[in-house]
Enzyme design. Structure first.
Site, short mmCIF file in Angstrom:
data_model
loop_
_atom_site.label_atom_id
_atom_site.label_comp_id
_atom_site.label_asym_id
_atom_site.label_seq_id
_atom_site.Cartn_x
_atom_site.Cartn_y
_atom_site.Cartn_z
N GLN A 266 0.82 -1.21 0.00
CA GLN A 266 0.00 0.00 0.00
C GLN A 266 0.85 1.25 0.00
OE1 GLN A 266 -3.42 -0.34 -0.55
NE2 GLN A 266 -2.44 -2.32 -0.90
N HIS A 269 1.69 3.02 -3.34
CA HIS A 269 0.69 3.78 -4.10
C HIS A 269 1.11 5.24 -4.25
CE1 HIS A 269 -2.60 1.11 -5.12
NE2 HIS A 269 -2.55 0.57 -3.93
N GLU A 334 -8.99 1.13 5.85
CA GLU A 334 -9.49 0.67 4.56
C GLU A 334 -9.27 -0.84 4.42
OE1 GLU A 334 -8.71 1.60 -0.21
OE2 GLU A 334 -7.19 2.13 1.28
N HIS A 335 -8.02 -1.28 4.62
CA HIS A 335 -7.67 -2.70 4.56
C HIS A 335 -7.13 -3.14 5.91
CE1 HIS A 335 -6.69 -1.03 0.44
NE2 HIS A 335 -7.54 -1.98 0.12
N ASP A 368 -6.98 -6.77 -3.98
CA ASP A 368 -6.89 -5.69 -4.97
C ASP A 368 -7.23 -6.20 -6.37
OD1 ASP A 368 -6.27 -3.64 -3.27
OD2 ASP A 368 -4.10 -3.78 -3.58
N HIS A 427 -52.81 18.77 4.64
CA HIS A 427 -52.45 17.37 4.87
C HIS A 427 -53.58 16.65 5.59
CE1 HIS A 427 -48.35 18.65 3.93
NE2 HIS A 427 -47.91 17.41 4.04
#
Length: 437
Positions: A266, A269, A334-335, A368, A427
């Site tokens: 990761q 990235h 996230e992971h 992934d 109403h």
């Protein structure tokens, strides 16, 4: 002693400053600065008002193209199929295998409508229908992301979306055949080789050539993210994604080289990606640190990895796995890798994570590409309240209400009281007309 190339910060659970340092580590501001906002605002307004002309102008300027019309930046379904047919056998097989696994998993998510009938004949229910048209943004340039195409397009296809439109920038005219092949497998109908904020604006408002969509999904740079935030409301969006994240919880018995490479997966990235390791074994943290510095020189993206781990990485020592789960829930990663002997024992303590990879053999990288579950996941702590992209993101739910005469009469009495209590006489009288005398 050789110079230490990477030194993620060390945190110790229970230290007086632990919470403060953890908050500082996790802090991330996803909102773009004023200059980016101004640039994106101008692009969006220009595309909105001038359509194809503005889209062509920005695409030529930012991607160094020489297109004369939008037809020069348009690909049809046959061109996508041709890219798939011409792929090398090994790439095509891998892409088809991944696509099948992703499709098989997402077919389990399809939701059906339902209804029930009350004793007086009133029928209530819910209808589930797909969106008409969605737009898929795929990053382009030097990097190619066929996995992103599959993860975004296949759930839309499974949901039954009528038309999937893909946009992908092609700086200098460079286009990835692998991305186009993935589009063919994912069920993409049309591709426009445009990118940036101008592509988001075109999808949101439509131009003479690019059709307006109902929802835009897919990752992009800060200009793309800012544009998505700007057009939200005109169209739906999937999320405003922050940098990629991985949190590994290890009992200290996994090969340190494996863990180091999982963190790298990761960190590579970009410099803002975040990789964190938590363990109750302090010696294991030292071993992983040694593996990091041993393996880093072998990595093609070592400069990015080094910056990511030094600036946003961390190794956290905790008393036990229970406290590791507590810290994980604070981070809401996230992971999450549970690289431990019995991951099921810890799973019940995990409340917040985008995706959980269980056991020593389940590398995040498998998720992934080809595990099957979606790799579009909540980042920056948003796993506290949001979920992975899925079929349900491409469907909408409509309530069905069909009162019988008797049911309308009884419900009308209730509505009348509540409406008059709110001072909404029309109403009340609308409901009262249906009350049996």
């Amino acid at each position: 002693m050789s110079e230490v190339a990477v030194q993620p910060r060390r945190l110790v659970y229970g230290d007086k400053t632990f919470a403060e340092h953890l908050d500082h580590l996790l802090a991330w501001e996803s909102v773009s600065d004023t200059s980016v906002q101004q640039v994106v605002t101008d692009i969006v307004e220009q595309v909105k008002s001038r359509g194809d002309d503005a889209l062509l102008e920005f695409s030529n300027r930012f991607d160094n193209l020489a297109a004369k019309t939008l037809a020069d930046l348009t690909l049809d379904k046959q061109q996508l199929l041709s890219a798939l047919e011409n792929l090398p056998t090994e790439q095509r097989t891998a892409l088809e295998t991944a696509a099948k696994r992703i499709r098989d998993y997402h077919e389990k998510q399809v939701q059906d409508g339902w209804s029930f009938t009350e004793a007086d004949g009133t029928r209530l229910g819910q209808r589930v229908t797909p969106l008409d048209r969605v737009g898929l943004y795929v990053p382009g340039g030097q990097a190619a992301y066929p996995s992103s195409v599959l993860m975004n397009a296949i759930p839309a296809s499974v949901a039954g979306v009528d038309e999937v439109v893909m946009v992908v920038p092609t700086p200098g005219g460079a286009i990835s055949e692998l991305v186009l092949a993935a589009a063919a497998l994912g069920g993409v109908d049309r591709v426009f080789t445009i990118g940036g904020a101008q592509a988001i604006a075109a999808l949101a408002y439509g131009t003479e050539t690019v059709p307006a969509v109902d929802k835009i999904v897919g990752p992009g740079n800060i200009y793309v993210a800012t544009a998505k935030r700007m057009v939200f409301g005109q169209v739906g969006i999937d999320m405003i994604a922050g940098p990629s994240e991985i949190l590994v919880i290890s009992d200290g018995k996994t090969d340190p080289d494996w863990i180091a490479m999982d963190l790298f997966s990761q960190a590579e990235h970009d410099e803002d990606a975040q990789a964190i390791l938590i363990s109750p074994d302090a010696e294991f943290l030292d071993a992983v640190q040694a593996s990091i510095n041993k393996l880093l020189p072998t990595m093609e993206r070592k400069t990015i990895i080094q910056a990511s781990l030094n600036d946003r990485g961390a190794m956290i020592h905790v008393p036990d796995l229970s406290k590791a789960a507590e810290v994980c829930n604070r981070i809401a990663p996230e992971h999450l890798e549970l690289s431990i002997e019995n991951p099921e024992a810890v799973l019940s303590d995990i409340r917040h994570a985008g995706a959980i990879f269980m056991g020593r053999y389940t590398a995040e990288a498998l998720g992934d590409y080809c595990a099957g579950p979606n790799h579009v996941l909540p980042t920056s702590g948003t796993a506290r309240y949001s979920s992975p992209l899925g079929v349900y993101d491409f469907q909408k739910r409509t309530s069905l209400i069909n009162f019988s005469a008797q049911g309308a009469s009884e419900a009308g009495k209730v509505a009348s009281v509540l409406a008059r209590g709110e001072g909404l006489t029309a109403h009340a009288r609308s409901a009262e007309y249906r009350i049996k005398k």
